[in-house]
Motif scaffolding. Structure first.
Motif, PDB file in Angstrom:
ATOM      1  N   ALA A   2      -5.740  16.997 -19.324  1.00  0.00           N
ATOM      2  CA  ALA A   2      -4.333  16.628 -19.502  1.00  0.00           C
ATOM      3  C   ALA A   2      -3.558  17.022 -18.259  1.00  0.00           C
ATOM      4  CB  ALA A   2      -3.744  17.333 -20.716  1.00  0.00           C
ATOM      5  N   VAL A   3      -2.436  16.381 -18.074  1.00  0.00           N
ATOM      6  CA  VAL A   3      -1.537  16.732 -16.978  1.00  0.00           C
ATOM      7  C   VAL A   3      -0.440  17.613 -17.548  1.00  0.00           C
ATOM      8  CG1 VAL A   3       0.070  15.853 -15.255  1.00  0.00           C
ATOM      9  CG2 VAL A   3      -2.034  14.582 -15.759  1.00  0.00           C
ATOM     10  N   LEU A   4      -0.365  18.842 -17.050  1.00  0.00           N
ATOM     11  CA  LEU A   4       0.639  19.809 -17.486  1.00  0.00           C
ATOM     12  C   LEU A   4       1.240  20.482 -16.267  1.00  0.00           C
ATOM     13  CD1 LEU A   4      -1.540  21.663 -20.177  1.00  0.00           C
ATOM     14  CD2 LEU A   4       0.190  19.942 -20.637  1.00  0.00           C
ATOM     15  N   THR A   5       2.423  21.028 -16.415  1.00  0.00           N
ATOM     16  CA  THR A   5       2.937  21.885 -15.349  1.00  0.00           C
ATOM     17  C   THR A   5       2.112  23.165 -15.352  1.00  0.00           C
ATOM     18  OG1 THR A   5       4.536  22.974 -16.794  1.00  0.00           O
ATOM     19  CG2 THR A   5       5.287  20.988 -15.624  1.00  0.00           C
ATOM     20  N   ARG A   6       2.047  23.827 -14.226  1.00  0.00           N
ATOM     21  CA  ARG A   6       1.266  25.080 -14.163  1.00  0.00           C
ATOM     22  C   ARG A   6       1.759  26.084 -15.195  1.00  0.00           C
ATOM     23  NH1 ARG A   6      -2.269  25.653  -9.981  1.00  0.00           N
ATOM     24  NH2 ARG A   6      -2.113  24.093  -8.343  1.00  0.00           N
ATOM     25  N   ALA A   7       3.065  26.117 -15.413  1.00  0.00           N
ATOM     26  CA  ALA A   7       3.632  27.068 -16.366  1.00  0.00           C
ATOM     27  C   ALA A   7       3.206  26.760 -17.797  1.00  0.00           C
ATOM     28  CB  ALA A   7       5.155  27.064 -16.265  1.00  0.00           C
ATOM     29  N   ALA A   8       2.780  25.535 -18.082  1.00  0.00           N
ATOM     30  CA  ALA A   8       2.425  25.142 -19.443  1.00  0.00           C
ATOM     31  C   ALA A   8       0.934  25.287 -19.735  1.00  0.00           C
ATOM     32  CB  ALA A   8       2.850  23.694 -19.690  1.00  0.00           C
ATOM     33  N   VAL A   9       0.147  25.702 -18.754  1.00  0.00           N
ATOM     34  CA  VAL A   9      -1.296  25.823 -18.962  1.00  0.00           C
ATOM     35  C   VAL A   9      -1.586  27.145 -19.660  1.00  0.00           C
ATOM     36  CG1 VAL A   9      -3.554  25.934 -17.838  1.00  0.00           C
ATOM     37  CG2 VAL A   9      -1.787  24.413 -16.930  1.00  0.00           C
ATOM     38  N   PRO A  10      -2.138  27.089 -20.871  1.00  0.00           N
ATOM     39  CA  PRO A  10      -2.454  28.331 -21.579  1.00  0.00           C
ATOM     40  C   PRO A  10      -3.627  29.054 -20.907  1.00  0.00           C
ATOM     41  CG  PRO A  10      -3.136  26.416 -22.883  1.00  0.00           C
ATOM     42  CD  PRO A  10      -2.456  25.893 -21.658  1.00  0.00           C
ATOM     43  N   PRO A  11      -3.761  30.333 -21.157  1.00  0.00           N
ATOM     44  CA  PRO A  11      -4.789  31.120 -20.468  1.00  0.00           C
ATOM     45  C   PRO A  11      -6.229  30.700 -20.777  1.00  0.00           C
ATOM     46  CG  PRO A  11      -3.595  32.469 -22.073  1.00  0.00           C
ATOM     47  CD  PRO A  11      -2.929  31.140 -22.032  1.00  0.00           C
ATOM     48  N   ASP A  12      -6.448  29.990 -21.879  1.00  0.00           N
ATOM     49  CA  ASP A  12      -7.823  29.595 -22.209  1.00  0.00           C
ATOM     50  C   ASP A  12      -8.236  28.278 -21.533  1.00  0.00           C
ATOM     51  OD1 ASP A  12      -5.972  28.314 -23.916  1.00  0.00           O
ATOM     52  OD2 ASP A  12      -7.528  27.865 -25.373  1.00  0.00           O
ATOM     53  N   LEU A  13      -7.348  27.679 -20.721  1.00  0.00           N
ATOM     54  CA  LEU A  13      -7.675  26.479 -19.958  1.00  0.00           C
ATOM     55  C   LEU A  13      -7.680  26.823 -18.479  1.00  0.00           C
ATOM     56  CD1 LEU A  13      -5.506  23.761 -21.754  1.00  0.00           C
ATOM     57  CD2 LEU A  13      -7.906  24.330 -22.139  1.00  0.00           C
ATOM     58  N   ARG A  14      -8.341  25.997 -17.694  1.00  0.00           N
ATOM     59  CA  ARG A  14      -8.331  26.236 -16.251  1.00  0.00           C
ATOM     60  C   ARG A  14      -7.673  25.066 -15.544  1.00  0.00           C
ATOM     61  NH1 ARG A  14     -12.969  23.955 -13.321  1.00  0.00           N
ATOM     62  NH2 ARG A  14     -14.260  22.897 -14.847  1.00  0.00           N
ATOM     63  N   ILE A  15      -7.103  25.349 -14.402  1.00  0.00           N
ATOM     64  CA  ILE A  15      -6.431  24.347 -13.592  1.00  0.00           C
ATOM     65  C   ILE A  15      -7.433  23.767 -12.608  1.00  0.00           C
ATOM     66  CG2 ILE A  15      -4.620  23.963 -11.875  1.00  0.00           C
ATOM     67  CD1 ILE A  15      -3.042  26.239 -13.255  1.00  0.00           C
ATOM     68  N   LEU A  16      -7.571  22.450 -12.632  1.00  0.00           N
ATOM     69  CA  LEU A  16      -8.463  21.788 -11.694  1.00  0.00           C
ATOM     70  C   LEU A  16      -7.733  21.593 -10.374  1.00  0.00           C
ATOM     71  CD1 LEU A  16      -9.997  19.083 -14.066  1.00  0.00           C
ATOM     72  CD2 LEU A  16     -10.997  21.280 -13.393  1.00  0.00           C
ATOM     73  N   THR A  17      -8.421  21.875  -9.292  1.00  0.00           N
ATOM     74  CA  THR A  17      -7.832  21.747  -7.958  1.00  0.00           C
ATOM     75  C   THR A  17      -8.470  20.568  -7.232  1.00  0.00           C
ATOM     76  OG1 THR A  17      -9.463  23.223  -6.985  1.00  0.00           O
ATOM     77  CG2 THR A  17      -7.451  24.244  -7.858  1.00  0.00           C
ATOM     78  N   GLY A  18      -8.074  20.354  -6.005  1.00  0.00           N
ATOM     79  CA  GLY A  18      -8.625  19.264  -5.205  1.00  0.00           C
ATOM     80  C   GLY A  18     -10.128  19.361  -5.043  1.00  0.00           C
ATOM     81  N   SER A  19     -10.676  20.552  -5.100  1.00  0.00           N
ATOM     82  CA  SER A  19     -12.127  20.712  -4.950  1.00  0.00           C
ATOM     83  C   SER A  19     -12.904  20.195  -6.160  1.00  0.00           C
ATOM     84  CB  SER A  19     -12.468  22.182  -4.701  1.00  0.00           C
ATOM     85  OG  SER A  19     -12.096  22.969  -5.814  1.00  0.00           O
ATOM     86  N   SER A  20     -12.202  19.848  -7.234  1.00  0.00           N
ATOM     87  CA  SER A  20     -12.882  19.328  -8.429  1.00  0.00           C
ATOM     88  C   SER A  20     -13.236  17.850  -8.281  1.00  0.00           C
ATOM     89  CB  SER A  20     -12.014  19.533  -9.667  1.00  0.00           C
ATOM     90  OG  SER A  20     -10.830  18.765  -9.559  1.00  0.00           O
TER      91      SER A  20
END
Length: 57
Positions: A2-20
């Motif tokens: 999903a597309v979320l703001t960084r502030a909305a990402v709960p701790p049990d999810l990870r943020i995908l970066t350009g290296s993904s």
């Protein structure tokens, strides 16, 4: 995924970066308008909250 703001990402999810391997997302605009003659305390609070958590461009 999903597309979320960084502030909305709960701790049990990870943020995908350009290296993904995913492409960068485009920037979007968001406008909040309140008609002060009709705005309720709830709508004012919501607008203030959104303005506080989303970065200004």
């Amino acid at each position: 995924m999903a597309v979320l703001t960084r502030a909305a990402v709960p701790p049990d999810l990870r943020i995908l970066t350009g290296s993904s391997g995913l492409p960068a997302l485009p920037r979007i605009g968001l406008t909040i308008r309140l008609d002060e003659a009709y705005a309720t305390p709830l709508t004012r609070a919501f607008a203030a909250h959104v303005r506080s958590v989303l970065p200004a461009l």
